[in-house]
Design a protein around this motif. Structure first.
Motif, PDB file in Angstrom:
ATOM      1  N   ASP A 103      76.629 -26.616  -0.453  1.00 26.59           N
ATOM      2  CA  ASP A 103      76.381 -26.740   0.904  1.00 26.59           C
ATOM      3  C   ASP A 103      77.754 -27.163   1.916  1.00 26.59           C
ATOM      4  O   ASP A 103      78.019 -28.382   1.917  1.00 26.59           O
ATOM      5  N   GLN A 104      78.594 -26.195   2.115  1.00 24.38           N
ATOM      6  CA  GLN A 104      79.874 -26.489   2.523  1.00 24.38           C
ATOM      7  C   GLN A 104      79.854 -27.012   4.051  1.00 24.38           C
ATOM      8  O   GLN A 104      80.563 -27.872   4.289  1.00 24.38           O
ATOM      9  N   GLU A 105      78.809 -26.573   4.687  1.00 27.23           N
ATOM     10  CA  GLU A 105      78.820 -27.293   6.044  1.00 27.23           C
ATOM     11  C   GLU A 105      78.292 -28.675   6.113  1.00 27.23           C
ATOM     12  O   GLU A 105      78.909 -29.445   6.860  1.00 27.23           O
ATOM     13  N   LYS A 106      77.541 -29.085   5.141  1.00 24.21           N
ATOM     14  CA  LYS A 106      76.891 -30.638   5.054  1.00 24.21           C
ATOM     15  C   LYS A 106      78.041 -31.231   4.641  1.00 24.21           C
ATOM     16  O   LYS A 106      78.349 -32.496   5.104  1.00 24.21           O
ATOM     17  N   PHE A 107      79.005 -30.902   3.758  1.00 23.93           N
ATOM     18  CA  PHE A 107      79.930 -31.711   3.170  1.00 23.93           C
ATOM     19  C   PHE A 107      81.038 -31.570   4.232  1.00 23.93           C
ATOM     20  O   PHE A 107      81.562 -32.727   4.437  1.00 23.93           O
ATOM     21  N   THR A 108      81.464 -30.673   5.083  1.00 21.09           N
ATOM     22  CA  THR A 108      82.259 -30.901   6.133  1.00 21.09           C
ATOM     23  C   THR A 108      81.836 -31.666   7.219  1.00 21.09           C
ATOM     24  O   THR A 108      82.502 -32.550   7.778  1.00 21.09           O
ATOM     25  N   GLU A 109      80.415 -31.878   7.318  1.00 24.02           N
ATOM     26  CA  GLU A 109      80.067 -32.669   8.626  1.00 24.02           C
ATOM     27  C   GLU A 109      80.125 -33.906   7.878  1.00 24.02           C
ATOM     28  O   GLU A 109      80.474 -35.025   8.864  1.00 24.02           O
ATOM     29  N   ASP A 110      79.709 -34.525   6.947  1.00 25.75           N
ATOM     30  CA  ASP A 110      79.934 -35.889   6.265  1.00 25.75           C
ATOM     31  C   ASP A 110      81.453 -36.319   6.289  1.00 25.75           C
ATOM     32  O   ASP A 110      81.726 -37.425   6.460  1.00 25.75           O
ATOM     33  N   LEU A 111      82.116 -35.431   5.808  1.00 31.42           N
ATOM     34  CA  LEU A 111      83.591 -35.628   5.782  1.00 31.42           C
ATOM     35  C   LEU A 111      84.203 -36.167   7.169  1.00 31.42           C
ATOM     36  O   LEU A 111      84.890 -37.055   7.296  1.00 31.42           O
ATOM     37  N   ILE A 112      83.614 -35.146   8.104  1.00 32.29           N
ATOM     38  CA  ILE A 112      84.133 -35.614   9.674  1.00 32.29           C
ATOM     39  C   ILE A 112      83.605 -36.920   9.992  1.00 32.29           C
ATOM     40  O   ILE A 112      84.306 -37.736  10.906  1.00 32.29           O
ATOM     41  N   GLU A 113      82.301 -37.108   9.829  1.00 33.48           N
ATOM     42  CA  GLU A 113      81.717 -38.329  10.010  1.00 33.48           C
ATOM     43  C   GLU A 113      82.670 -39.504   9.522  1.00 33.48           C
ATOM     44  O   GLU A 113      82.858 -40.668  10.196  1.00 33.48           O
ATOM     45  N   ASN A 114      82.819 -39.435   8.267  1.00 36.36           N
ATOM     46  CA  ASN A 114      83.545 -40.355   7.621  1.00 36.36           C
ATOM     47  C   ASN A 114      85.015 -40.826   8.184  1.00 36.36           C
ATOM     48  O   ASN A 114      85.430 -41.829   8.258  1.00 36.36           O
ATOM     49  N   ILE A 115      85.572 -39.611   8.503  1.00 31.24           N
ATOM     50  CA  ILE A 115      87.072 -39.906   9.165  1.00 31.24           C
ATOM     51  C   ILE A 115      86.635 -40.318  10.448  1.00 31.24           C
ATOM     52  O   ILE A 115      87.602 -41.240  10.948  1.00 31.24           O
ATOM     53  N   LEU A 116      85.726 -40.125  11.432  1.00 32.35           N
ATOM     54  CA  LEU A 116      85.472 -40.818  12.627  1.00 32.35           C
ATOM     55  C   LEU A 116      85.326 -42.229  12.409  1.00 32.35           C
ATOM     56  O   LEU A 116      85.798 -43.001  13.391  1.00 32.35           O
ATOM     57  N   HIS A 117      84.806 -42.717  11.540  1.00 29.41           N
ATOM     58  CA  HIS A 117      84.267 -44.003  11.322  1.00 29.41           C
ATOM     59  C   HIS A 117      85.595 -44.810  10.966  1.00 29.41           C
ATOM     60  O   HIS A 117      85.701 -45.936  11.178  1.00 29.41           O
ATOM     61  N   THR A 118      86.818 -44.127  10.546  1.00 31.32           N
ATOM     62  CA  THR A 118      87.805 -44.849  10.157  1.00 31.32           C
ATOM     63  C   THR A 118      88.921 -44.795  11.354  1.00 31.32           C
ATOM     64  O   THR A 118      90.079 -45.439  11.127  1.00 31.32           O
ATOM     65  N   VAL A 119      88.594 -44.121  12.243  1.00 31.45           N
ATOM     66  CA  VAL A 119      89.562 -44.088  13.449  1.00 31.45           C
ATOM     67  C   VAL A 119      89.994 -45.363  13.946  1.00 31.45           C
ATOM     68  O   VAL A 119      91.087 -45.586  14.238  1.00 31.45           O
ATOM     69  N   PRO A 120      89.164 -46.394  14.182  1.00 32.97           N
ATOM     70  CA  PRO A 120      89.503 -47.694  14.351  1.00 32.97           C
ATOM     71  C   PRO A 120      90.569 -48.341  13.630  1.00 32.97           C
ATOM     72  O   PRO A 120      91.587 -49.096  13.863  1.00 32.97           O
ATOM     73  N   GLN A 121      90.211 -48.147  12.339  1.00 36.44           N
ATOM     74  CA  GLN A 121      91.016 -48.643  11.387  1.00 36.44           C
ATOM     75  C   GLN A 121      92.467 -48.037  11.360  1.00 36.44           C
ATOM     76  O   GLN A 121      93.719 -48.705  11.401  1.00 36.44           O
TER      77      GLN A 121
END
Length: 243
Positions: A103-121
């Motif tokens: 499921d490439q769409e779900k993988f991309t969605e989770d990856l983007i979400e993880n990246i957004l969580h690291t923006v403050p860091q």
């Protein structure tokens, strides 16, 4: 065989017109034989390349489990085994394949979400680096501004940027629901405002002329873009490994 017969006829024929026709037939048959040989050669080349690509694709296929991958590596000669980095990436790929089942769409969605969580860091890491760039740009005024002053300046600027980005994200959310073009205009105006705000904040803080501040501001943006790209790639890799 046909060409040899024509050659024999060519030797025994005296009529110039007939000789020309026989010679033309010989030339035509010769071209056909050469073309046929080339076609056969090209086809064999294609077949061999397809076989090689099939072999390469088989080599690139990863086992379904990490245990199977390790057994596969153990069965290979030491010089053909994956190095530590490739082994780590392949094992992570196996875990991702097992988790997302293609499921490439779900993988991309989770990856983007993880990246957004690291923006403050990411912002926290880049702040002292960009403050260092400011210190170098104003090194001649190091008696007036210490390194901590540049950090305070950047912290103030980051707060403004965060606020602007929050508004932009809010406009994007509203645009996705209402599809009003006015939200795109508001986002553009906020982006322009942030660009001018950071420039004016830099000019007012360091109390230099508009032109000199503008050139230093452009240098700061240029160097900062490389810093952000480098840090972003590092955090993207971190987010990938944490999935």
């Amino acid at each position: 065989e046909n060409i040899s017969r024509l050659n024999d006829s060519l030797k025994t024929t005296q009529d110039s017109v007939v000789r020309k026709k026989i010679q033309a037939a010989i030339d035509s048959l010769s071209h056909l034989n050469i073309a046929g040989g080339n076609i056969k050669l090209n086809m064999s080349g294609i077949d061999s390349s397809n076989n090689e690509s099939d072999t390469d694709s088989n080599k690139e296929e990863l086992p379904a489990t990490i245990e199977a991958y390790k057994k596969q590596q153990d069965s290979l000669p030491e010089e053909k085994r994956d190095n530590r980095l490739n082994s780590l990436l392949n094992q992570k790929q196996i875990l991702i394949n097992s988790k997302y089942k293609g499921d490439q769409e779900k993988f991309t969605e989770d990856l983007i979400e993880n990246i957004l969580h690291t923006v403050p860091q990411m912002m926290f890491v880049t702040l002292p680096l960009i403050a260092l760039v400011l210190w170098l740009l104003y090194v001649r005024r190091r008696k007036d501004f210490f390194y901590v002053d540049h950090i305070v300046m950047m912290a103030h600027t980051y707060i403004a940027i965060f606020t602007g980005l929050l508004i932009i994200y809010g406009m994007e959310a509203l645009h996705s629901v209402l599809s009003w073009e006015i939200f795109d205009l508001i986002k553009a105006l906020i982006s322009i405002y942030l660009f001018l705000y950071c420039y004016l904040a830099m000019r007012n803080f360091y109390r230099q002329g508009y032109i000199k501040t503008f050139f230093k501001y452009m240098i700061l943006l240029f160097i900062s873009s490389f810093i952000f790209v480098f840090v972003a790639l590092a955090f993207i890799a971190k987010s990938f490994l944490q999935m």
